[in-house]
Design a protein around this motif. Structure first.
Motif, PDB file in Angstrom:
ATOM      1  N   GLU A 119      -9.112   7.373  -1.861  1.00  0.00           N
ATOM      2  CA  GLU A 119      -7.967   6.513  -1.575  1.00  0.00           C
ATOM      3  C   GLU A 119      -6.798   6.987  -2.421  1.00  0.00           C
ATOM      4  OE1 GLU A 119      -8.710   2.376  -1.962  1.00  0.00           O
ATOM      5  OE2 GLU A 119     -10.381   2.363  -0.552  1.00  0.00           O
ATOM      6  N   LEU A 120      -5.819   7.584  -1.762  1.00  0.00           N
ATOM      7  CA  LEU A 120      -4.641   8.111  -2.435  1.00  0.00           C
ATOM      8  C   LEU A 120      -3.398   7.570  -1.752  1.00  0.00           C
ATOM      9  CD1 LEU A 120      -5.813  11.825  -2.802  1.00  0.00           C
ATOM     10  CD2 LEU A 120      -5.484  10.207  -4.690  1.00  0.00           C
ATOM     11  N   ALA A 121      -2.424   7.155  -2.538  1.00  0.00           N
ATOM     12  CA  ALA A 121      -1.175   6.631  -2.000  1.00  0.00           C
ATOM     13  C   ALA A 121      -0.108   7.718  -2.008  1.00  0.00           C
ATOM     14  CB  ALA A 121      -0.703   5.428  -2.818  1.00  0.00           C
ATOM     15  N   ASN A 122       0.860   7.575  -1.110  1.00  0.00           N
ATOM     16  CA  ASN A 122       1.927   8.570  -1.027  1.00  0.00           C
ATOM     17  C   ASN A 122       2.725   8.652  -2.329  1.00  0.00           C
ATOM     18  OD1 ASN A 122       1.092   8.990   1.557  1.00  0.00           O
ATOM     19  ND2 ASN A 122       2.850   8.033   2.540  1.00  0.00           N
ATOM     20  N   ASP A 123       2.810   7.528  -3.063  1.00  0.00           N
ATOM     21  CA  ASP A 123       3.515   7.561  -4.341  1.00  0.00           C
ATOM     22  C   ASP A 123       2.862   8.553  -5.300  1.00  0.00           C
ATOM     23  OD1 ASP A 123       5.241   5.665  -3.438  1.00  0.00           O
ATOM     24  OD2 ASP A 123       4.305   3.977  -4.482  1.00  0.00           O
ATOM     25  N   LEU A 134      -3.290  12.558  -9.203  1.00  0.00           N
ATOM     26  CA  LEU A 134      -3.995  12.513  -7.914  1.00  0.00           C
ATOM     27  C   LEU A 134      -5.386  11.913  -8.064  1.00  0.00           C
ATOM     28  CD1 LEU A 134      -2.947  15.924  -6.312  1.00  0.00           C
ATOM     29  CD2 LEU A 134      -1.988  13.653  -5.898  1.00  0.00           C
ATOM     30  N   ARG A 135      -5.553  11.055  -9.036  1.00  0.00           N
ATOM     31  CA  ARG A 135      -6.847  10.392  -9.247  1.00  0.00           C
ATOM     32  C   ARG A 135      -7.048   9.351  -8.155  1.00  0.00           C
ATOM     33  NH1 ARG A 135     -10.401   9.627 -13.434  1.00  0.00           N
ATOM     34  NH2 ARG A 135     -11.572   7.656 -13.414  1.00  0.00           N
ATOM     35  N   PRO A 136      -8.149   9.401  -7.406  1.00  0.00           N
ATOM     36  CA  PRO A 136      -8.381   8.436  -6.314  1.00  0.00           C
ATOM     37  C   PRO A 136      -8.356   6.998  -6.837  1.00  0.00           C
ATOM     38  CG  PRO A 136      -9.911  10.268  -6.131  1.00  0.00           C
ATOM     39  CD  PRO A 136      -9.220  10.424  -7.446  1.00  0.00           C
ATOM     40  N   LEU A 137      -7.729   6.115  -6.068  1.00  0.00           N
ATOM     41  CA  LEU A 137      -7.620   4.715  -6.454  1.00  0.00           C
ATOM     42  C   LEU A 137      -8.955   3.997  -6.391  1.00  0.00           C
ATOM     43  CD1 LEU A 137      -4.300   3.874  -4.568  1.00  0.00           C
ATOM     44  CD2 LEU A 137      -4.575   4.510  -6.964  1.00  0.00           C
ATOM     45  N   ASN A 138      -9.905   4.546  -5.628  1.00  0.00           N
ATOM     46  CA  ASN A 138     -11.224   3.913  -5.503  1.00  0.00           C
ATOM     47  C   ASN A 138     -12.216   4.480  -6.510  1.00  0.00           C
ATOM     48  OD1 ASN A 138     -11.170   6.370  -4.190  1.00  0.00           O
ATOM     49  ND2 ASN A 138     -12.537   5.731  -2.527  1.00  0.00           N
TER      50      ASN A 138
END
Length: 358
Positions: A320-324, A352-356
């Motif tokens: 899960e990665l956000a455009n920000d 770029l650490r995944p949010l999940n």
């Protein structure tokens, strides 16, 4: 992509007068905003050109560069034709809010009216705010028993009018009798309390609401402030009534379910993560990295490499990665952080650490 004849919004990013081609509303979605001297004649204000609009400059560039796919274009046009809200669901950072700005930019509908939702938001917050205490205080100053000689014996200075203390919120401003629909962005509706979606239904169905503080003053018109910077409008008889239902975009990160009556009154769009082409356009808009033809340039020789890795992680690793996060990585790569192995590791592990992943 072939342009369909019924499309009003075309997804080109080029401003045009297509809103004039929008057919009349269906009979069950026509509203009576035709009373009062300003009815159906309000024109949207221009974008403010001052320091407060610095962040909106990026929004304008995003809107122009936004590349809507065919499904998004179709559902935007369905919402425009049917005069129904567009409920956009998707993961954070996929461009849900940007679509509202893209529609406003292309159809020349004026600045987007944005209402950011929190768990404490209520319907009243979106409609209007009345500073009763401020008015009472000012009335006391004006009528505190001090006689003003220029006004004559026993006379007191008149208290300020109510319009100086009443401001329409984003939803209230959107429901004024504009000549063409304004764009209203109700951002992150899934953060609201349980009642707000249901509370919105009556306003969406009726296209109007009463301001009791103004209604008590009789049938005349009262000049009030609006959610637009320095904006004012006349409210007649205490009722704000739209002439053209606004283009309402509600965004949701899919953190909750909505009541069925609310869902059936919306056009629903599930927005998927952008592909490499759309990401490149977004990067160009944010980082002002385009050539004379509007094409994205390679940022410090590494932009496409980082975008490809960003997409691979989402697609293959389920990250899960956000455009920000992508924007932060590209910005720091442009400042030399991608040139060495230590810098690349820092970008991958921190930016770029995944949010999940904890």
């Amino acid at each position: 992509m072939s342009e369909e004849a019924w499309w009003v919004y075309r997804g080109t990013g080029m401003p045009h007068e297509g809103i004039r081609e929008l057919p009349p509303a269906p009979p069950w979605r026509r509203f009576a905003g035709t009373s009062g001297s300003e009815a159906a004649h309000l024109l949207p204000p221009p974008e403010p050109d001052d320091g407060s609009s610095a962040r909106r400059l990026g929004r304008t560039r995003q809107a122009a560069a936004y590349q809507a796919n065919e499904k998004e274009i179709e559902l935007v046009n369905l919402a425009l034709h049917l005069r129904r809200p567009l409920l956009i669901t998707g993961k954070p950072g996929v461009g849900k809010s940007t679509l509202a700005y893209a529609v406003a930019h292309e159809l020349r509908l004026g600045p987007v009216l944005r209402w950011s939702i929190t768990s404490r938001s209520s319907l009243g917050d979106g409609l209007y705010a009345y500073d009763a205490i401020g008015r009472l205080q000012d009335a006391g100053i004006h009528n505190g028993g001090v006689r003003v000689g220029s006004l004559g014996p026993g006379r007191r200075r008149a208290a300020p009018g109510i319009g100086q203390y009443l401001r329409l919120g984003p939803l209230g401003t959107a429901l004024l009798p504009w000549r063409h629909p304004r764009v209203l962005l109700i951002d992150e509706i899934d953060k609201s309390n349980f009642d707000l979606p249901s509370d919105l239904l009556n306003v969406f169905e009726e296209g109007e609401f009463e301001v009791p503080e103004l209604a008590r003053m009789g049938p005349g018109g009262q000049r009030v402030m609006t959610a637009d910077p320095h904006g004012t409008a006349t409210v007649t008889g205490g009722v704000v009534r739209c002439a053209a239902f606004p283009f309402v975009v509600l965004t949701s990160n899919a953190e909750r379910e909505f009541p069925t009556p609310f869902l059936r009154r919306c056009v629903s769009l599930k927005m998927e993560p952008p592909n490499e082409e759309r990401l490149a356009a977004m990067v160009a808009a944010h980082l002002d990295d385009t050539d004379q033809e509007g094409q994205v340039r390679v940022l410090n020789g590494h932009a496409q490499e980082i975008i490809a890795e960003f997409l691979r992680r989402q697609r293959d690793d389920g990250a899960e990665l956000a455009n920000d996060q992508l924007l932060n990585a590209l910005l720091m790569a442009g400042r030399g952080l991608w040139d060495g192995e230590r810098g690349r590791q820092l970008v991958r592990e921190s930016l770029l650490r995944p949010l999940n992943q904890q």
